[in-house]
Design a protein around this motif. Structure first.
Motif, short mmCIF file in Angstrom:
data_model
loop_
_atom_site.label_atom_id
_atom_site.label_comp_id
_atom_site.label_asym_id
_atom_site.label_seq_id
_atom_site.Cartn_x
_atom_site.Cartn_y
_atom_site.Cartn_z
N LYS A 107 32.72 146.34 -83.87
CA LYS A 107 33.64 145.52 -82.97
C LYS A 107 33.08 145.63 -81.69
N ILE A 108 33.23 144.31 -80.84
CA ILE A 108 32.67 144.06 -79.41
C ILE A 108 33.67 143.94 -78.80
N ALA A 109 33.46 143.92 -77.31
CA ALA A 109 34.48 143.46 -76.29
C ALA A 109 34.79 142.10 -76.14
N GLY A 110 36.07 141.97 -76.16
CA GLY A 110 36.29 140.49 -76.31
C GLY A 110 36.11 139.84 -74.88
N TYR A 111 35.92 140.27 -73.83
CA TYR A 111 35.70 139.82 -72.64
C TYR A 111 34.24 138.94 -72.39
N TYR A 112 33.33 139.35 -73.34
CA TYR A 112 32.11 138.96 -73.15
C TYR A 112 32.29 137.59 -73.94
N ALA A 113 32.49 136.51 -73.36
CA ALA A 113 32.71 135.18 -73.63
C ALA A 113 31.31 134.17 -73.07
N ILE A 114 30.48 134.79 -72.20
CA ILE A 114 29.61 134.26 -71.58
C ILE A 114 28.11 134.82 -72.04
N TRP A 115 27.15 134.02 -72.59
CA TRP A 115 25.91 134.68 -72.90
C TRP A 115 25.06 133.98 -71.93
N ASP A 116 24.64 134.53 -70.90
CA ASP A 116 23.50 134.39 -69.81
C ASP A 116 22.38 135.08 -69.73
N THR A 117 21.21 134.61 -69.74
CA THR A 117 20.03 134.99 -69.62
C THR A 117 19.26 134.81 -68.26
N HIS A 118 20.00 134.58 -67.29
CA HIS A 118 19.46 134.70 -65.95
C HIS A 118 20.42 135.43 -65.12
N ASN A 119 21.57 135.63 -64.92
CA ASN A 119 22.30 136.19 -63.80
C ASN A 119 22.84 137.64 -64.41
N ILE A 120 22.72 138.67 -63.65
CA ILE A 120 22.94 140.02 -64.08
C ILE A 120 24.42 140.16 -64.16
N ASN A 121 25.28 139.28 -63.32
CA ASN A 121 26.43 139.33 -63.11
C ASN A 121 27.13 138.10 -63.28
N PRO A 122 27.28 137.36 -64.48
CA PRO A 122 27.80 136.27 -64.47
C PRO A 122 29.41 135.94 -64.93
N TYR A 123 30.04 137.16 -65.11
CA TYR A 123 31.45 137.48 -65.24
C TYR A 123 32.42 137.13 -64.17
N ARG A 124 31.89 137.39 -62.96
CA ARG A 124 32.75 137.01 -61.59
C ARG A 124 33.95 137.74 -61.71
N LYS A 125 34.07 139.08 -62.05
CA LYS A 125 35.39 139.69 -62.01
C LYS A 125 35.28 141.07 -61.21
N ASP A 126 36.31 141.34 -60.47
CA ASP A 126 36.37 142.35 -59.62
C ASP A 126 36.92 143.64 -60.44
N GLY A 127 36.10 144.94 -60.54
CA GLY A 127 36.62 145.88 -61.16
C GLY A 127 37.89 146.32 -60.57
N ARG A 128 38.11 146.25 -59.22
CA ARG A 128 39.19 146.78 -58.73
C ARG A 128 40.38 146.30 -59.23
N THR A 129 40.43 145.26 -59.62
CA THR A 129 41.58 144.36 -60.14
C THR A 129 42.08 144.85 -61.79
N LEU A 130 41.49 145.83 -62.25
CA LEU A 130 41.90 146.43 -63.43
C LEU A 130 43.25 146.78 -63.27
N LYS A 131 44.26 146.42 -64.48
CA LYS A 131 45.50 146.99 -64.30
C LYS A 131 45.76 148.24 -65.21
N GLU A 132 45.04 148.31 -66.37
CA GLU A 132 44.84 149.37 -67.14
C GLU A 132 43.58 150.14 -67.34
N THR A 133 43.53 151.38 -67.96
CA THR A 133 42.65 152.13 -68.46
C THR A 133 41.97 151.48 -69.45
N VAL A 134 40.51 151.11 -69.66
CA VAL A 134 39.96 150.77 -70.50
C VAL A 134 39.11 152.01 -71.23
N PRO A 135 39.22 152.39 -72.64
CA PRO A 135 38.72 153.26 -73.37
C PRO A 135 37.23 152.81 -73.76
#
Length: 350
Positions: A107-135
């Motif tokens: 099983k893989i994480a569902g948030y990986y919807a982008i396959w980018d071979t150029h940008n280290i961070n193409p996801y543009r998500k702020d980790g501080r906005t996490l609402k729940e703990t991710v195991p």
């Protein structure tokens, strides 16, 4: 005289009659020959009928073989990621599983919807906005998914944190040029690229556990984007390419593009992973606030210059190189003019 002519006319009439019958007979023969060809024309019809009957062979009681019916769902494995050019970004059709080299579906994480071979961070998500703990299940021995340390030895030379006027998003591990650098977990190579002003030759690997790792300053990369790798597989050779003052591995751990202090996961001095499981929370990314405060509201500013000692250098040659007195170097580093300078030592110049 008349009686003599009668037999002649009778003979002439008889010949004419015989000639007409012969002509009729000849026409009859031609008509018969034409009729003899008719079966060849009519023969086309039964052939066509037979061809139509052959379509019955396409019928099959086994419905699974009648059309396209894949045994497994389409997944990232069905994407030809090996053909992606550097710098390309594409949306990948995801499923809940990917297949590794050992034919095990994980099983893989569902948030990986982008396959980018150029940008280290193409996801543009702020980790501080996490609402729940991710195991995060870092390793899964039951499914033959283990971990390996990235180097044979992992002495730390620089920690994660604010460094001078910029943030250092990884942990630097000492090595010699040419040392083997290996994959930390099972995954897929996402980036293999050159960054002359920073990472040098570097790799980014997306792991099946939901994390990504970055390997910087390599002298040589030995894998390509889209390539599946197992934990402990050789990725490249260590070096000092890019913005580097000496051979070392710049090692990063990221979640959705957000850097995590690797020492939250690893015990580098003891050469081990702290545990098989890890929890990602918004608190891990609170350092963003410190970075923002430090850069937006400075009370004072200064620029510090360091020099890493190379073979054959002495205090006098280093001082002349930067245009400063030897006394300044000895004072800032709390050494004397008699101190032996070891190759690789970092000296503060200004």
């Amino acid at each position: 005289m008349l009686l003599r002519k009668i037999p002649f006319f009778l003979l002439l009439s008889l010949c004419t009659l015989l000639g007409q019958q012969a002509a009729v007979a000849q026409k009859g023969v031609k008509k018969d020959l034409f009729k003899g060809k008719a079966p060849k024309i009519k023969y086309v019809k039964p052939d066509t009928t037979v061809l139509i009957k052959h379509e019955e062979l396409q019928e099959n009681t086994d419905k699974k073989k009648a059309g396209f019916s894949p045994v497994r769902k389409l997944s990232i494995v069905s994407e030809d990621t090996s053909s992606l050019n550097l710098g390309e970004q594409s949306i990948v059709e995801m499923s809940e599983e990917v297949q590794m080299n050992d034919s095990v579906w994980v099983k893989i994480a569902g948030y990986y919807a982008i396959w980018d071979t150029h940008n280290i961070n193409p996801y543009r998500k702020d980790g501080r906005t996490l609402k729940e703990t991710v195991p995060i299940k870092l390793v899964d021995p039951a499914k033959n998914h283990h971990y390996k340390m990235p180097l044979v030895k992992t002495p730390v030379t620089s920690d994660f944190g604010f460094r001078g006027y910029r943030w250092h998003y990884g942990t630097d591990l000492d090595l010699d040029t040419g040392d083997s650098v290996k994959a930390a977990f099972d995954g897929v190579v996402r980036i293999s690229k050159w960054d002359g002003g920073g990472y040098g030759n570097y790799l980014v690997v997306r792991h099946v556990n939901g994390l990504e790792t970055l390997y910087g300053h390599l002298s040589k990369a030995l894998v390509k984007p889209g390539q599946l790798v197992k934990a402990g597989q050789l990725l490249g050779k260590g070096g000092s390419t890019g913005r580097s003052s000496g051979p070392h591995l710049h090692y990063e751990v990221r979640y959705e593009g957000n850097p995590i202090d690797p020492e939250e996961i690893y015990n580098f001095p003891d050469y081990l992973l702290k545990g098989q499981n890890f929890e990602v929370t918004s608190a891990l990314f609170n350092y963003y606030n410190k970075t923002k405060r430090s850069s937006s509201q400075p009370s004072r500013a200064r620029r510090t210059v360091y020099h890493r000692v190379r073979s054959g250098e002495v205090l006098g040659s280093i001082a002349r190189k930067y245009g400063v007195p030897v006394s300044q170097i000895t004072r800032l580093n709390r050494i004397s003019t008699r101190t032996t300078l070891k190759v690789g030592r970092s000296l503060r110049i200004k």
